[in-house]
Motif scaffolding. Sequence first.
Motif, PDB file in Angstrom:
ATOM      1  N   ASP A  69     -50.457  15.603  -1.750  1.00 26.54           N
ATOM      2  CA  ASP A  69     -50.153  15.474  -0.325  1.00 26.54           C
ATOM      3  C   ASP A  69     -51.216  16.262   0.434  1.00 26.54           C
ATOM      4  O   ASP A  69     -51.509  17.410   0.083  1.00 26.54           O
ATOM      5  N   THR A  93     -41.479  15.368  -2.304  1.00 22.79           N
ATOM      6  CA  THR A  93     -42.872  15.450  -1.854  1.00 22.79           C
ATOM      7  C   THR A  93     -43.747  14.507  -2.660  1.00 22.79           C
ATOM      8  O   THR A  93     -43.333  13.967  -3.687  1.00 22.79           O
ATOM      9  N   SER A  94     -44.965  14.327  -2.194  1.00 24.82           N
ATOM     10  CA  SER A  94     -45.966  13.530  -2.899  1.00 24.82           C
ATOM     11  C   SER A  94     -46.955  14.453  -3.617  1.00 24.82           C
ATOM     12  O   SER A  94     -47.219  15.567  -3.170  1.00 24.82           O
ATOM     13  N   ASP A  95     -47.486  13.969  -4.725  1.00 21.01           N
ATOM     14  CA  ASP A  95     -48.595  14.651  -5.385  1.00 21.01           C
ATOM     15  C   ASP A  95     -49.695  13.626  -5.618  1.00 21.01           C
ATOM     16  O   ASP A  95     -49.515  12.705  -6.420  1.00 21.01           O
ATOM     17  N   SER A 112     -41.988  17.296   6.990  1.00 17.27           N
ATOM     18  CA  SER A 112     -43.320  17.855   7.171  1.00 17.27           C
ATOM     19  C   SER A 112     -43.242  19.232   7.831  1.00 17.27           C
ATOM     20  O   SER A 112     -42.636  20.148   7.274  1.00 17.27           O
ATOM     21  N   HIS A 167     -51.243  17.695   3.235  1.00 17.33           N
ATOM     22  CA  HIS A 167     -50.807  18.876   3.991  1.00 17.33           C
ATOM     23  C   HIS A 167     -50.087  19.909   3.137  1.00 17.33           C
ATOM     24  O   HIS A 167     -50.128  21.101   3.443  1.00 17.33           O
ATOM     25  N   THR A 227     -41.041  16.844   2.213  1.00 17.07           N
ATOM     26  CA  THR A 227     -42.428  17.306   2.198  1.00 17.07           C
ATOM     27  C   THR A 227     -42.599  18.607   2.973  1.00 17.07           C
ATOM     28  O   THR A 227     -42.950  18.620   4.150  1.00 17.07           O
ATOM     29  N   GLY A 238     -47.952   9.516  -0.585  1.00 16.86           N
ATOM     30  CA  GLY A 238     -48.447   9.666   0.773  1.00 16.86           C
ATOM     31  C   GLY A 238     -47.517  10.541   1.593  1.00 16.86           C
ATOM     32  O   GLY A 238     -46.451  10.952   1.140  1.00 16.86           O
ATOM     33  N   HIS A 239     -47.918  10.815   2.828  1.00 12.98           N
ATOM     34  CA  HIS A 239     -47.174  11.738   3.687  1.00 12.98           C
ATOM     35  C   HIS A 239     -46.096  10.960   4.440  1.00 12.98           C
ATOM     36  O   HIS A 239     -46.254  10.612   5.619  1.00 12.98           O
ATOM     37  N   ASN A 263     -48.658   9.939  -5.671  1.00 14.45           N
ATOM     38  CA  ASN A 263     -49.409   9.164  -4.673  1.00 14.45           C
ATOM     39  C   ASN A 263     -48.518   8.468  -3.650  1.00 14.45           C
ATOM     40  O   ASN A 263     -48.820   7.360  -3.202  1.00 14.45           O
TER      41      ASN A 263
END
Length: 208
Positions: A157, A153-155, A103, A159, A127, A188-189, A186
């Motif tokens: 996200d 990473t998520s799509d 993050s 942030h 991420t 998530g973070h 999907n």
Amino acid sequence: MHTLQIIKGGKELSEAEKALILLHGRGASAEDILSLAAHLQLTGFALLAPQATNHTWYPYSFMAPVHENEPWLSSAIDIVQQTTAAAEKAGITKDNIYYLGFSQGACLTLEFIARNATQYGGAVAFTGGLIGDRINPHRYKGDFKQTPVFIGTSDPDFHVPVERVYATANILKQMNADVTEKVYANMGHTINSDEISLANKLVFNRQR
């Protein structure tokens, strides 16, 4: 700004063959990110996790204009530089120094290596993307010489927009990094087991 405070794990620097610098996310701690090492293939590594003041590397979103996150951002980059220098002082060369962040720590990881590109051991960004309201290629210089970089990473996200992840990967590729980006629908973070497996395969246990 930030004060250098490194939480250590793994082998002693004086005995290690490699070093991994781990950068925690907003609101987390050096101990939190160090706990991730139990899931990674890090035999022979010294682990160095600097702690951000007030658990935050910079105050606003990584997508805010760079000047709004100053002077904290420059101070954070300097902390990563000092941590890298500590590994080098112990005799570990840059091509045996690795970086990992989640993050906010992933954004800092990518920003640091892009501003100081050379042949590192590798980098993992769970991420994250390059920092700023828009990417300024003039800020980045050097040649990664095929340093392996994994970005997961998520799509979507909340942030980190996936478009920034793709743009970041493209910049690093232009700087001669061997980049693998993986987007999970999907997710998530968070960090998932597939990301851990890919980080081990592509970066930490990569055959040279």
